[in-house]
Scaffold this active site. Structure first.
Site, PDB file in Angstrom:
ATOM      1  N   GLU A 112      -0.718  -9.157  -0.710  1.00  0.00           N
ATOM      2  CA  GLU A 112      -2.211  -9.438  -0.470  1.00  0.00           C
ATOM      3  C   GLU A 112      -2.964  -9.499  -1.696  1.00  0.00           C
ATOM      4  O   GLU A 112      -3.884  -9.959  -2.033  1.00  0.00           O
ATOM      5  CB  GLU A 112      -2.802  -8.604   0.635  1.00  0.00           C
ATOM      6  CG  GLU A 112      -1.871  -8.503   1.897  1.00  0.00           C
ATOM      7  CD  GLU A 112      -2.360  -7.341   3.010  1.00  0.00           C
ATOM      8  OE1 GLU A 112      -2.042  -6.316   2.533  1.00  0.00           O
ATOM      9  OE2 GLU A 112      -2.839  -7.526   4.076  1.00  0.00           O
TER      10      GLU A 112
ATOM     11  N   ALA B  22       0.983  -1.118   0.038  1.00  0.00           N
ATOM     12  CA  ALA B  22       0.055  -0.110   0.083  1.00  0.00           C
ATOM     13  C   ALA B  22       0.741   1.080  -0.257  1.00  0.00           C
ATOM     14  O   ALA B  22       2.063   1.285   0.549  1.00  0.00           O
ATOM     15  CB  ALA B  22      -0.741   0.014   1.457  1.00  0.00           C
TER      16      ALA B  22
ATOM     17  N   GLY C  90       0.499  -4.860   1.027  1.00  0.00           N
ATOM     18  CA  GLY C  90      -0.755  -4.956   0.131  1.00  0.00           C
ATOM     19  C   GLY C  90      -0.391  -5.578  -1.259  1.00  0.00           C
ATOM     20  O   GLY C  90      -1.327  -6.153  -1.842  1.00  0.00           O
TER      21      GLY C  90
ATOM     22  N   GLU D  86       4.288  -4.908   7.097  1.00  0.00           N
ATOM     23  CA  GLU D  86       3.498  -3.779   7.858  1.00  0.00           C
ATOM     24  C   GLU D  86       4.004  -3.619   9.248  1.00  0.00           C
ATOM     25  O   GLU D  86       4.136  -2.518   9.828  1.00  0.00           O
ATOM     26  CB  GLU D  86       2.295  -4.389   7.875  1.00  0.00           C
ATOM     27  CG  GLU D  86       1.414  -4.214   6.653  1.00  0.00           C
ATOM     28  CD  GLU D  86       1.389  -5.443   5.658  1.00  0.00           C
ATOM     29  OE1 GLU D  86       2.256  -6.494   5.994  1.00  0.00           O
ATOM     30  OE2 GLU D  86       0.719  -5.567   4.754  1.00  0.00           O
TER      31      GLU D  86
HETATM   32  N1  CO8 Z   1       4.641   3.153  -0.740  1.00  0.00           N
HETATM   33  C1  CO8 Z   1       5.022   4.240  -1.204  1.00  0.00           C
HETATM   34  N2  CO8 Z   1       6.110   4.425  -1.968  1.00  0.00           N
HETATM   35  C2  CO8 Z   1       6.959   3.429  -1.882  1.00  0.00           C
HETATM   36  C3  CO8 Z   1       6.476   2.303  -1.485  1.00  0.00           C
HETATM   37  C4  CO8 Z   1       5.416   2.059  -0.875  1.00  0.00           C
HETATM   38  N3  CO8 Z   1       4.844   0.924  -0.435  1.00  0.00           N
HETATM   39  N4  CO8 Z   1       7.527   1.235  -1.497  1.00  0.00           N
HETATM   40  C5  CO8 Z   1       8.525   1.976  -2.439  1.00  0.00           C
HETATM   41  N5  CO8 Z   1       8.065   3.368  -2.677  1.00  0.00           N
HETATM   42  C6  CO8 Z   1       8.909   4.338  -3.391  1.00  0.00           C
HETATM   43  C7  CO8 Z   1       9.999   4.886  -2.445  1.00  0.00           C
HETATM   44  O1  CO8 Z   1       9.480   5.706  -1.445  1.00  0.00           O
HETATM   45  C8  CO8 Z   1      10.869   5.224  -3.623  1.00  0.00           C
HETATM   46  O2  CO8 Z   1      10.284   6.805  -4.015  1.00  0.00           O
HETATM   47  P1  CO8 Z   1      11.334   7.768  -3.981  1.00  0.00           P
HETATM   48  O3  CO8 Z   1      12.154   7.567  -5.242  1.00  0.00           O
HETATM   49  O4  CO8 Z   1      10.535   9.025  -4.373  1.00  0.00           O
HETATM   50  O5  CO8 Z   1      11.932   7.892  -2.658  1.00  0.00           O
HETATM   51  C9  CO8 Z   1      10.790   4.371  -4.651  1.00  0.00           C
HETATM   52  O6  CO8 Z   1       9.253   3.692  -4.495  1.00  0.00           O
HETATM   53  C10 CO8 Z   1      11.694   3.202  -4.852  1.00  0.00           C
HETATM   54  O7  CO8 Z   1      11.912   2.525  -3.656  1.00  0.00           O
HETATM   55  P2  CO8 Z   1      13.188   2.581  -2.878  1.00  0.00           P
HETATM   56  O8  CO8 Z   1      14.140   3.570  -3.058  1.00  0.00           O
HETATM   57  O9  CO8 Z   1      13.122   2.039  -1.626  1.00  0.00           O
HETATM   58  O10 CO8 Z   1      13.692   0.852  -3.679  1.00  0.00           O
HETATM   59  P3  CO8 Z   1      14.756   0.012  -3.287  1.00  0.00           P
HETATM   60  O11 CO8 Z   1      14.865  -0.984  -4.226  1.00  0.00           O
HETATM   61  O12 CO8 Z   1      15.659   0.729  -2.546  1.00  0.00           O
HETATM   62  O13 CO8 Z   1      13.694  -0.846  -2.068  1.00  0.00           O
HETATM   63  C11 CO8 Z   1      11.853  -1.941  -1.102  1.00  0.00           C
HETATM   64  C12 CO8 Z   1      12.749  -1.547  -2.431  1.00  0.00           C
HETATM   65  C13 CO8 Z   1      12.635  -3.015  -0.329  1.00  0.00           C
HETATM   66  C14 CO8 Z   1      10.634  -2.543  -1.869  1.00  0.00           C
HETATM   67  C15 CO8 Z   1      11.606  -0.673  -0.474  1.00  0.00           C
HETATM   68  O14 CO8 Z   1      11.109   0.325  -1.341  1.00  0.00           O
HETATM   69  C16 CO8 Z   1      10.410  -0.946   0.584  1.00  0.00           C
HETATM   70  O15 CO8 Z   1      10.818  -1.621   1.909  1.00  0.00           O
HETATM   71  N6  CO8 Z   1       9.065  -0.522   0.392  1.00  0.00           N
HETATM   72  C17 CO8 Z   1       8.329  -0.486   1.469  1.00  0.00           C
HETATM   73  C18 CO8 Z   1       7.498  -2.022   1.454  1.00  0.00           C
HETATM   74  C19 CO8 Z   1       6.501  -2.237   2.488  1.00  0.00           C
HETATM   75  O16 CO8 Z   1       6.665  -1.770   3.690  1.00  0.00           O
HETATM   76  N7  CO8 Z   1       5.279  -2.458   2.265  1.00  0.00           N
HETATM   77  C20 CO8 Z   1       4.311  -2.396   3.080  1.00  0.00           C
HETATM   78  C21 CO8 Z   1       3.434  -1.366   2.908  1.00  0.00           C
HETATM   79  S1  CO8 Z   1       2.169  -1.214   4.295  1.00  0.00           S
HETATM   80  C22 CO8 Z   1       0.912  -2.272   3.474  1.00  0.00           C
HETATM   81  O17 CO8 Z   1       1.097  -2.694   2.321  1.00  0.00           O
HETATM   82  C23 CO8 Z   1      -0.400  -2.124   4.201  1.00  0.00           C
HETATM   83  C24 CO8 Z   1      -1.557  -2.801   3.630  1.00  0.00           C
HETATM   84  C25 CO8 Z   1      -2.724  -2.780   4.167  1.00  0.00           C
HETATM   85  C26 CO8 Z   1      -3.013  -1.313   4.708  1.00  0.00           C
HETATM   86  C27 CO8 Z   1      -4.410  -1.437   5.252  1.00  0.00           C
HETATM   87  C28 CO8 Z   1      -4.763   0.271   5.928  1.00  0.00           C
HETATM   88  C29 CO8 Z   1      -6.053   0.003   6.572  1.00  0.00           C
END
Ligand code: CO8
Length: 257
Positions: free
Chosen positions: A111, A65, A108, A131
Site C-alpha cells: 500500500e 503494518a 501496508g 491481511e
Molecule cells: N509486522 C511485525 N513484524 C514482522 C512483520 C510485520 N508485518 N513481518 C515480519 N516481521 C518480523 C518477524 O516477526 C521476524 O521477527 P522475529 O525475528 O523477532 O521473529 C522478522 O520480521 C523476520 O521475519 P520472518 O522470520 O517471518 O522472515 P521470513 O523470511 O521467514 O518471512 C515474510 C518473511 C513472508 C515477509 C513473513 O515475515 C511474513 O509473512 N510477514 C508478515 C506479512 C504480512 O502479513 N503483512 C501484512 C501485515 S497487515 C497490514 O499490513 C495491514 C495494513 C493496514 C492495517 C490497517 C489497520 C487499521
C-alpha cells in the site's frame, strides 16, 4: 533524529528516504509512519528537491503494518486513533515520489509503494495483500488503489487469497512502472529521480496532479482539469525556456518558475 529511517540527499535535487528496521523487515509501526511522513513533508517543502525516492532493504521494502504493534489493539483503540490515517499525508506530497521496491512489499508495504507515483521494482520484488490471513483486510488503501491499478479480478484474487505475486505478474497487471535488476535498483531509481528533478519542477508537479486526477474524477472533469493546468503552464518561465530551447536546438535550462 529519526530512528527508523535514513534521510539523505544523494544527488542534486533528489531526496532519499530509506526504511531502516531490518530486524522487523521494515514493518510499518507508528514511529515509521511519523518519521516517513515528516521527512517526506520536509523534502516536499524544500524548493531544491525535485523528486523523492522511497526504498527499503534488499530483503524487504516493507513486510506490512507492524503486526506485533497491532495485535493488542481493540476496535475502539484503532477507531478512535483513526489508525493509519496519517499515511494519507504522503499522498499530499506534491513532489514526485518514486518507490524503489526490492523483496517483500506486503500489506501496508504494498500500500505504501502504491502511494508513490513511479514504482520501480527489482526482479526480487514480491507484492501482496495478505491481511486476510490475519483475519483483517487492507487498511491503508489496498482494496482501493490496488483495484484501480490492476482491476477487480486480480485485486479480488490477491485480497481474498492473500497470495503473493512476483514482479513479472505485477508488471503485467500494471502495478509496476519498470522491472530493474536487483543490483541496480537504487542506481536506477536515483537516475530516474535526477531525470525528473531536472525537468521544470512546476511542470512535474502539475503532471503528477493531472495523472492523479484520473484516479479521483470522471473523464470529462479530468480532461477539463488537465486542459486548464496545461494552459497554466504557459504562465511559467519554464514553458518559454523549454519551447525556445527546442526551436534553438539546445538543451533547456529550467529555473523552476
Ligand atoms: N509486522 C511485525 N513484524 C514482522 C512483520 C510485520 N508485518 N513481518 C515480519 N516481521 C518480523 C518477524 O516477526 C521476524 O521477527 P522475529 O525475528 O523477532 O521473529 C522478522 O520480521 C523476520 O521475519 P520472518 O522470520 O517471518 O522472515 P521470513 O523470511 O521467514 O518471512 C515474510 C518473511 C513472508 C515477509 C513473513 O515475515 C511474513 O509473512 N510477514 C508478515 C506479512 C504480512 O502479513 N503483512 C501484512 C501485515 S497487515 C497490514 O499490513 C495491514 C495494513 C493496514 C492495517 C490497517 C489497520 C487499521
Amino acid at each position: 533524529m529519526p530512528e527508523t529511517i535514513l534521510v539523505t540527499r544523494p544527488a542534486p535535487g533528489v531526496g532519499l528516504i530509506t526504511l531502516n528496521r531490518p530486524k522487523a523487515l521494515n514493518a510499518l509501526n507508528q514511529q515509521v509512519l511519523a518519521e516517513v511522513t515528516e521527512a517526506a513533508a520536509e523534502l516536499d517543502r524544500d524548493r531544491e528537491i525535485g523528486a523523492i525516492v522511497l526504498t527499503g532493504s534488499a530483503k524487504a521494502f516493507a513486510a506490512g503494518a507492524d503486526i506485533k504493534e497491532m495485535q493488542p489493539q481493540s476496535f475502539s483503540d484503532v477507531y478512535a486513533a483513526d489508525w493509519f490515517a496519517g499515511w494519507d499525508a504522503l499522498t499530499r506530497v506534491r513532489t514526485p515520489l518514486i518507490a524503489a521496491v526490492a523483496g517483500y512489499a506486503l500489506g501496508g508495504g504494498c500500500e505504501l509503494a502504491m502511494m508513490c507515483d513511479v514504482l520501480l521494482a527489482a526482479d526480487t520484488a514480491k507484492f501482496g495483500q495478505p491481511e486476510i490471513t490475519l483475519g483483517v483486510i487492507p487498511g491503508m488503501g489496498g482494496s482501493q488503489r490496488l483495484t484501480r491499478a490492476v482491476g477487480k479480478a486480480k485485486a479480488m484474487d490477491l485480497c481474498l487469497t492473500g497470495r503473493m505475486m512476483d514482479v513479472e505478474e505485477a508488471e503485467r497487471a500494471g502495478l509496476v512502472s519498470r522491472i530493474v535488476p536487483a543490483g541496480s535498483l537504487l542506481d536506477e531509481a536515483l537516475a530516474t529521480a535526477e531525470k525528473i528533478a531536472g525537468m521544470s519542477t512546476p511542470a512535474a508537479m502539475m503532471a503528477k496532479e493531472a495523472v492523479n486526477r484520473a484516479f479521483e474524477t470522471g473523464l470529462t472533469e479530468g480532461i477539463l482539469f488537465e486542459r486548464r493546468v496545461f494552459h497554466g503552464t504557459f504562465a511559467t518561465a519554464d514553458q518559454k525556456e523549454g519551447m525556445a530551447a527546442f526551436t534553438e536546438k539546445r538543451k533547456p535550462t529550467f529555473t523552476n518558475c
